[in-house]
Scaffold this active site. Sequence first.
Site, PDB file in Angstrom:
ATOM      1  N   GLU A 117       0.811  -1.228   0.000  1.00 12.95           N
ATOM      2  CA  GLU A 117       0.000   0.000   0.000  1.00 12.95           C
ATOM      3  C   GLU A 117       0.840   1.272   0.000  1.00 12.95           C
ATOM      4  OE1 GLU A 117      -3.005  -0.196   3.086  1.00 12.95           O
ATOM      5  OE2 GLU A 117      -4.297  -1.368   1.775  1.00 12.95           O
TER       6      GLU A 117
ATOM      7  N   GLU B 284      -6.752  -7.851  -0.813  1.00 10.90           N
ATOM      8  CA  GLU B 284      -7.161  -7.929   0.593  1.00 10.90           C
ATOM      9  C   GLU B 284      -8.644  -7.600   0.706  1.00 10.90           C
ATOM     10  OE1 GLU B 284      -5.017  -5.389   3.276  1.00 10.90           O
ATOM     11  OE2 GLU B 284      -3.105  -5.766   2.306  1.00 10.90           O
TER      12      GLU B 284
HETATM   13  C1  GLA Z   1      -4.333  -2.641   4.715  1.00 10.75           C
HETATM   14  C2  GLA Z   1      -2.932  -3.223   4.830  1.00 10.75           C
HETATM   15  C3  GLA Z   1      -2.862  -4.446   5.673  1.00 10.75           C
HETATM   16  C4  GLA Z   1      -3.713  -4.285   6.916  1.00 10.75           C
HETATM   17  C5  GLA Z   1      -5.127  -3.993   6.504  1.00 10.75           C
HETATM   18  C6  GLA Z   1      -6.086  -3.873   7.665  1.00 10.75           C
HETATM   19  O1  GLA Z   1      -5.036  -3.023   3.632  1.00 10.75           O
HETATM   20  O2  GLA Z   1      -2.373  -3.486   3.571  1.00 10.75           O
HETATM   21  O3  GLA Z   1      -1.525  -4.676   6.007  1.00 10.75           O
HETATM   22  O4  GLA Z   1      -3.205  -3.249   7.694  1.00 10.75           O
HETATM   23  O5  GLA Z   1      -5.148  -2.758   5.832  1.00 10.75           O
HETATM   24  O6  GLA Z   1      -7.395  -3.673   7.226  1.00 10.75           O
END
Ligand code: GLA
Length: 669
Positions: A153, A307
């Site tokens: 991210e 995710e």
């Molecule tokens: C993001 C991050 C993860 C985690 C999630 C929690 O998407 O990439 O590492 O912190 O949020 O929702």
Amino acid sequence: MSLTPRFPVFLHGGDYNPDQWLKYPDVLEEDVRLMKKAKVNCVSLGIFAWAALEPEEGRYEFGWMDAVIDRLWKAGIRVDLATPSGARPAWMAQKYPEVLRVDDRFQRRHFGGRHNHCPSSPVYREKVRAIDTALAERYAKHPGVILWHISNEFSGDCYCPLCQEKWRAWLREKYGTLEALNDRWWTGFWSMAYTDWSQIEPPSPVGQDANPAMWVDWRRFSTHQCKDFILMEKEAVHSVCPEIPVTANLMQRFFDYDYFDLSEALDVVSWDSYPGWGLDDVKAASEHAMTHDLMRSFKDRPFLLMESTPSLVNWQEVNRVKRPGMHLLSSMLPLAHGSQSVMYFQWRKGRGGSEMFHGAVVGHDGTADTRVFKEVRQVGEALEKLAPLYGAPQEKPRVCILYDYSCLWALHYAQMGSEAVKDYPETVNAWYRALWKMGVAVDFRDMREETDLSGYALVIAPTLFMFRGGIEEKLRRFTEQGGTLAATYGCGVIDGDGRAFLSLTPHALTDVFGAVTEELDVLYPSQSNAMIMDGREWPVTGVCEVIRTEDAEVLGTYRDDFYAGRPCLTRNRFGKGEAWYLAARTDEAALTALLDGICRSLGIPRALSVPLPEGVVARDRGGCVFLQNYSGREQTVTLPDPRTDLLTGASLSGEITLPVCGVMALARG
Ligand code: GLA
Ligand code: ZN
């Protein structure tokens, strides 16, 4: 071509952090057994594992990772292998503080958290390149490794002296001379003119924060910085083995970087989707559906859901768990829009750390005996049943919505109007939502030079405040040659550098719209107006632009204020096509009525040709219709033709019932 050629199937799995559990060998064994049970076939491994991979400078510890990858491979589970640059070890921050980021108040951050690096730091780049290369040399030949997960991210900016130098170099390259920069940034205002390149700092709340053109350039520069960093990591892994595609996980309603531009550095687009279920599920689903379509549009090919949560998150104000059935329903949403995976954060809840209470497939009890685990397994089963859709060709959407990051930034930084005009993602989502509810498929395009609008029947330009990349010419030609164009208030006001056009607006398109804008009025939240159309009143809130028509036909007029009776919705025939202009912010019902009419007259196909109850949406993927119920109530739908639900194998026709959170994948016949 598959996104993951070494393993061309729908991926099911998620972030796996065995580095947190190295002292618990039983847990690591148990993980694989439970993964099989949950029908997990791929995990994202080692995302924040740098401290475990390089516990002291130059000493790599790969033994634990060898064992994990082999154990997974024996069980048939593939690996999306991460580069660990998303977080760095304490020794590195201590020895080389320059790897850490400098914030927008020009203060160097300390060790801690994650996503806290400087993209320019030569030491950081060297360390990242070295560990990426070592990982590639060790694992890229392993048949179980199918994808590179670059960092995590990416976001934000760095204000360190090195990044500032790069900023100035980037500006020099872009503008050539200081004179040109001063001209484009309109620095005659407030005595802002620069007389030497060295005077230019990044925009900042403690410095120059009042120049919107400079801010927009800063965001472009920041995109360039992040892209350059990704390309460096990509080069590191690909110089060892070019065979494995590279992805980076993107985010919802993201502001910092231009994702159309950034995606050029990626082989595969992936993203992290966390709708807040349990309040307004239809709205939440529409926003995430829109982002799925954006992600698909960045590279005009399928994407990965990297995710999502199996249950709840831990960072919202109120962290609700998913209601029974919502996990399957919400996992089919990305599938319907072109995802080749359903992946989670996270496989197993940690014993500590800030995310110890974030949802996971396996909780602190460590068993498969939970509602969450069973619903995850159900998604794994669903993905197996949907296998025929994996490579099925997708028909090209006939509708295109323009969504442009420079326009997003320009609206954000412009000091004018009100939130109602400036909330670009919300405005775009309102148009998107109306189409999504009708089952009409949509592409997104931005204003880059390469953008080609010729294949679309309908192009929508919500609040296209900035014109760049020759978009006015493209929109003119598109309409002239028979396309239908629909635009709203705030159209064609500034150029790509952020300067106002010295012309009537919509710039260079007033003849196309047959209308000219005069004043942009905004309302207080407690106020409203209405559009009178077809003898009916349609509520208007937030924005009322005052326009005058030249050749256009007036289809709707304002009810109140000094512009009562003046045009609010117009249509103009231009060449072989037509151009609509909606001057006010109407509600969804008006957008729906407008788009329903336009789509019908253009013969734009819908996923299902029958009316759907509120909160039930249909989306076509490769000839299979995903029928989804977000309404929170049982609903009935009458199918136009006999179908087979791929999820259950049931043959269906006539009136069918969808339970609360019901979802069906309806193939023909
Ligand atoms: C993001 C991050 C993860 C985690 C999630 C929690 O998407 O990439 O590492 O912190 O949020 O929702
Ligand atoms: Zn920096």
